[in-house]
Scaffold this motif. Structure first.
Motif, mmCIF file in Angstrom:
data_model
loop_
_atom_site.group_PDB
_atom_site.id
_atom_site.type_symbol
_atom_site.label_atom_id
_atom_site.label_comp_id
_atom_site.label_asym_id
_atom_site.label_seq_id
_atom_site.Cartn_x
_atom_site.Cartn_y
_atom_site.Cartn_z
ATOM 1 N N LEU A 156 -10.285 -1.681 -0.814
ATOM 2 C CA LEU A 156 -9.690 -0.856 0.238
ATOM 3 C C LEU A 156 -8.232 -0.551 -0.065
ATOM 4 O O LEU A 156 -7.768 0.587 0.120
ATOM 5 C CB LEU A 156 -9.819 -1.586 1.582
ATOM 6 C CG LEU A 156 -9.299 -0.860 2.824
ATOM 7 C CD1 LEU A 156 -10.097 0.416 3.064
ATOM 8 C CD2 LEU A 156 -9.381 -1.771 4.044
ATOM 9 N N TRP A 157 -7.508 -1.558 -0.551
ATOM 10 C CA TRP A 157 -6.086 -1.392 -0.824
ATOM 11 C C TRP A 157 -5.826 -0.423 -1.980
ATOM 12 O O TRP A 157 -4.821 0.304 -1.977
ATOM 13 C CB TRP A 157 -5.479 -2.762 -1.124
ATOM 14 C CG TRP A 157 -4.051 -2.756 -1.542
ATOM 15 C CD1 TRP A 157 -2.954 -2.696 -0.747
ATOM 16 C CD2 TRP A 157 -3.556 -2.804 -2.886
ATOM 17 N NE1 TRP A 157 -1.800 -2.707 -1.495
ATOM 18 C CE2 TRP A 157 -2.142 -2.776 -2.817
ATOM 19 C CE3 TRP A 157 -4.170 -2.876 -4.132
ATOM 20 C CZ2 TRP A 157 -1.351 -2.814 -3.952
ATOM 21 C CZ3 TRP A 157 -3.375 -2.904 -5.265
ATOM 22 C CH2 TRP A 157 -1.979 -2.870 -5.163
ATOM 23 N N SER A 160 -4.819 7.385 -4.078
ATOM 24 C CA SER A 160 -5.402 8.602 -3.508
ATOM 25 C C SER A 160 -4.649 9.044 -2.259
ATOM 26 O O SER A 160 -4.425 10.238 -2.049
ATOM 27 C CB SER A 160 -6.887 8.364 -3.182
ATOM 28 O OG SER A 160 -7.612 8.027 -4.347
ATOM 29 N N VAL A 161 -4.251 8.086 -1.428
ATOM 30 C CA VAL A 161 -3.456 8.423 -0.248
ATOM 31 C C VAL A 161 -2.115 9.017 -0.673
ATOM 32 O O VAL A 161 -1.608 9.965 -0.051
ATOM 33 C CB VAL A 161 -3.252 7.177 0.636
ATOM 34 C CG1 VAL A 161 -2.271 7.464 1.768
ATOM 35 C CG2 VAL A 161 -4.581 6.712 1.208
ATOM 36 N N PHE A 175 0.833 -1.204 0.000
ATOM 37 C CA PHE A 175 0.000 0.000 0.000
ATOM 38 C C PHE A 175 0.867 1.253 0.000
ATOM 39 O O PHE A 175 0.712 2.151 -0.847
ATOM 40 C CB PHE A 175 -0.926 -0.022 1.220
ATOM 41 C CG PHE A 175 -1.907 1.120 1.287
ATOM 42 C CD1 PHE A 175 -3.201 0.972 0.809
ATOM 43 C CD2 PHE A 175 -1.544 2.340 1.840
ATOM 44 C CE1 PHE A 175 -4.110 2.031 0.876
ATOM 45 C CE2 PHE A 175 -2.436 3.396 1.903
ATOM 46 C CZ PHE A 175 -3.718 3.241 1.425
ATOM 47 N N PHE A 176 1.791 1.335 0.954
ATOM 48 C CA PHE A 176 2.584 2.557 1.079
ATOM 49 C C PHE A 176 3.692 2.644 0.031
ATOM 50 O O PHE A 176 4.130 3.752 -0.300
ATOM 51 C CB PHE A 176 3.165 2.647 2.489
ATOM 52 C CG PHE A 176 2.147 3.049 3.522
ATOM 53 C CD1 PHE A 176 1.649 4.344 3.559
ATOM 54 C CD2 PHE A 176 1.663 2.130 4.427
ATOM 55 C CE1 PHE A 176 0.702 4.721 4.494
ATOM 56 C CE2 PHE A 176 0.712 2.496 5.368
ATOM 57 C CZ PHE A 176 0.226 3.795 5.401
ATOM 58 N N SER A 177 4.132 1.515 -0.508
ATOM 59 C CA SER A 177 5.137 1.595 -1.571
ATOM 60 C C SER A 177 4.554 2.282 -2.805
ATOM 61 O O SER A 177 5.197 3.163 -3.400
ATOM 62 C CB SER A 177 5.657 0.199 -1.920
ATOM 63 O OG SER A 177 4.618 -0.617 -2.413
ATOM 64 N N HIS A 231 3.167 7.410 -6.124
ATOM 65 C CA HIS A 231 2.165 8.395 -6.550
ATOM 66 C C HIS A 231 2.440 9.760 -5.921
ATOM 67 O O HIS A 231 2.101 10.796 -6.515
ATOM 68 C CB HIS A 231 0.765 7.914 -6.176
ATOM 69 C CG HIS A 231 -0.182 7.901 -7.332
ATOM 70 N ND1 HIS A 231 -0.990 8.967 -7.656
ATOM 71 C CD2 HIS A 231 -0.455 6.958 -8.258
ATOM 72 C CE1 HIS A 231 -1.725 8.675 -8.713
ATOM 73 N NE2 HIS A 231 -1.413 7.461 -9.105
ATOM 74 N N ALA A 232 3.027 9.772 -4.719
ATOM 75 C CA ALA A 232 3.322 11.043 -4.057
ATOM 76 C C ALA A 232 4.315 11.865 -4.866
ATOM 77 O O ALA A 232 4.206 13.100 -4.939
ATOM 78 C CB ALA A 232 3.858 10.788 -2.652
ATOM 79 N N SER A 233 5.298 11.210 -5.481
ATOM 80 C CA SER A 233 6.275 11.945 -6.279
ATOM 81 C C SER A 233 5.633 12.556 -7.519
ATOM 82 O O SER A 233 6.018 13.644 -7.959
ATOM 83 C CB SER A 233 7.430 11.028 -6.676
ATOM 84 O OG SER A 233 6.988 9.991 -7.529
#
Length: 533
Positions: A187-188, A193-194, A32-34, A39-41
């Motif tokens: 959910l994953w 979006s996160v 999930f966080f990987s 996406h954050a970049s």
């Protein structure tokens, strides 16, 4: 004899709970966080475009300002004469990234099925972090500005970032079977979006010190995430001695829980093995080829459908803040904050619709209903009044019916397609299929960004929404054969056993069929109970 869907699903749901361990939770969070960091970049680049544009264009000085000489030395960062050309180049970088990302998805899926998924994912995260650092931080520190260099870096960044999605979906597919897959993947899939929210937060915290520090912080966090993935991610249950999906032969309940939704013989109870990673290292299954993966049932149809749907979804991602500012005259910061509601709707939509598809054990009918409502929500949002609360509500509803199906196709349905009967026990296909589906969708998204700007400039925003409605309708059209087939199977399961009142719930035949399903190893006992009844 087939049982009603509610009775068949009870073992599947209980299997999901009983098979869930702390390893499953760790894999869920790491994958999930990987992808959230990847996406954050991307979101960071979108958030600092104004600062980059001002850096690449000359500032307006008064007549008494000192003109520094030599001009080439002091103005080497002025790549463009005005902000309009700088903005156009930034849009070109978006298109370049999407096209290279789409091409990379096709390649990354094939590579991921042939190499260790953990290695491919961590390499992509760390290498992409270095490229982001070179693009936004190092060039500014060295005062080196070159358009071709920026284009080359962004092409490489698109290729490296494409390693993320096929790998994380394949790892999740190895750990989570059919039981609850729609809910779990729904959910994953909120990870994108996160990641958007995380990227906006990181950029806003350090942007006052310069846009280069926004890239620096994002790159450092992403690189650290890649290192953690390399040392901490388990790509399949066999690495910790747990049984792989489809290898548990304790009963038909577990077999049914792990049988994919795309099985052509949905009512059969054949013993199936769907493991992606081989349990015998001496007999490693041969990875499936690209064209073989394209020939799997449903892959081409869902890929074409996702190309249309991702075009709409990514158009909202890239153009929604601009639309709110341009159409309603709202401030840029307010438009950025308001656009988050579209992501919120997509998160809720993907989770709820995935849960419903688990209950029905069918995906396509849920997609069809949601997309039909999406057409109505698009029409309504195109006529949204100049009111922020009303706009936010309609925006969230639109995200629910568009972002939800988009998340389902890219995650749960891709996992279903890659775990079909045709590839069981002999090939590895999950990452390849995911790359094909998401790669085709990214091509549609890349083309869509150009078409949206062209339509808006010549015809206006209303025709942009008509274009979105057309693309959403095309999505339904592409998956219509699958919708018809799955509705027929659903009706067969629902009414095949209890039809025209010929078999009541308290009838001996129904009771015996339930006992045969629950206690298949006791035929003599069931025969005795039938005689007693």
């Amino acid at each position: 004899m087939a049982l009603p869907g509610s009775l068949r699903r009870q073992p599947a749901n209980s299997a999901l709970v009983s098979h869930c361990t702390h390893h499953h939770i760790t894999v869920f969070l790491l994958t999930f966080f990987s992808y959230s960091l990847l996406h954050a970049s991307r979101k960071t680049f979108s958030n600092v475009k104004v600062s980059i544009s001002s850096q690449w264009t000359p500032s307006y000085l008064n007549n008494t300002a000192l003109e520094l000489q030599p001009y080439e030395l002091w103005n080497s960062n002025h790549l463009f004469p005005n902000a309009e050309e700088a903005t156009l180049f930034l849009g070109t970088l978006d298109t370049i990234f999407l096209f290279s990302y789409a091409v990379g998805l096709f390649v990354s899926g094939i590579v991921g099925d042939r190499l260790n998924l953990r290695w491919v994912l961590s390499f992509g995260m760390c290498s992409s972090a270095l490229v982001v650092f070179f693009f936004g931080t190092l060039t500014e520190w060295l005062h080196f500005y070159n358009k071709w260099f920026y284009c080359c870096l962004w092409v490489v960044n698109g290729l490296l970032q494409s390693t993320g999605w096929p790998c994380v979906v394949a790892v999740m597919g190895n750990w989570f079977g059919k039981a609850g897959r729609g809910f779990v993947f729904g959910l994953w899939s909120a990870c994108a979006s996160v990641g958007n929210i995380l990227g906006a937060f990181l950029a806003s915290c350090v942007l006052k010190y310069g846009y280069e520090y926004a890239f620096l912080v994002t790159a450092l966090v992403q690189f650290a995430g890649g290192v953690i993935v390399f040392f901490g991610l388990l790509i399949s249950p066999k690495e910790v001695g747990l049984p792989e999906l489809g290898t548990d032969e304790e009963g038909s309940a577990e077999e049914d829980a792990n049988r994919p939704l795309m099985d052509d013989n949905d009512a059969d109870d054949d013993d199936c093995n769907y493991s992606i990673q081989a349990t015998d290292t001496d007999n490693q299954p041969k990875a499936i080829g690209f064209f073989q993966a394209c020939c799997l049932p449903g892959v081409v149809l869902y890929s074409l459908a996702y190309a249309c749907l991702k075009l709409v979804n990514y158009s909202f991602f890239f153009w929604l803040p601009f639309y709110l500012s341009n159409n309603f005259g709202w401030k840029e910061a307010e438009a950025d904050q308001l656009s988050i509601w579209y992501d919120v709707g997509g998160i809720i939509g993907g989770t709820i619709q995935g849960l419903i598809s688990d209950v029905l054990q069918k995906r396509a009918p849920v997609l069809a209903i949601s997309l039909l409502f999406a057409i109505g929500s698009l029409f309504g949002y195109s006529r949204s009044p100049n009111s922020k609360p009303i706009n936010a509500v309609i925006m969230a509803i639109t995200g629910f019916f568009i972002g939800g199906p988009s998340n389902m196709i890219s995650s749960a349905i891709s996992a279903d397609l890659g775990r079909q009967d045709l590839v069981k026990g002999s090939s590895e296909a999950l990452a390849t299929v995911t790359g094909i589906v998401d790669g085709t969708g990214s091509i549609g998204a890349a083309v869509g960004q150009y078409l949206v700007s062209l339509i808006q400039e010549n015809l206006g925003w209303m025709w942009v929404f008509y274009f979105f409605i057309l693309m959403t309708s095309s999505t339904v059209l592409f998956i219509s054969p699958l919708i018809v087939r799955e509705i027929r199977l659903l009706l067969h399961e629902r009414f095949g056993l209890i039809q025209n009142g010929s078999m009541r719930l308290d009838s001996p035949a129904f009771v015996s069929s339930v006992l045969k399903y629950q206690i298949p190893e006791w035929p003599e006992t069931i025969h005795t109970i039938e005689l007693l009844i």
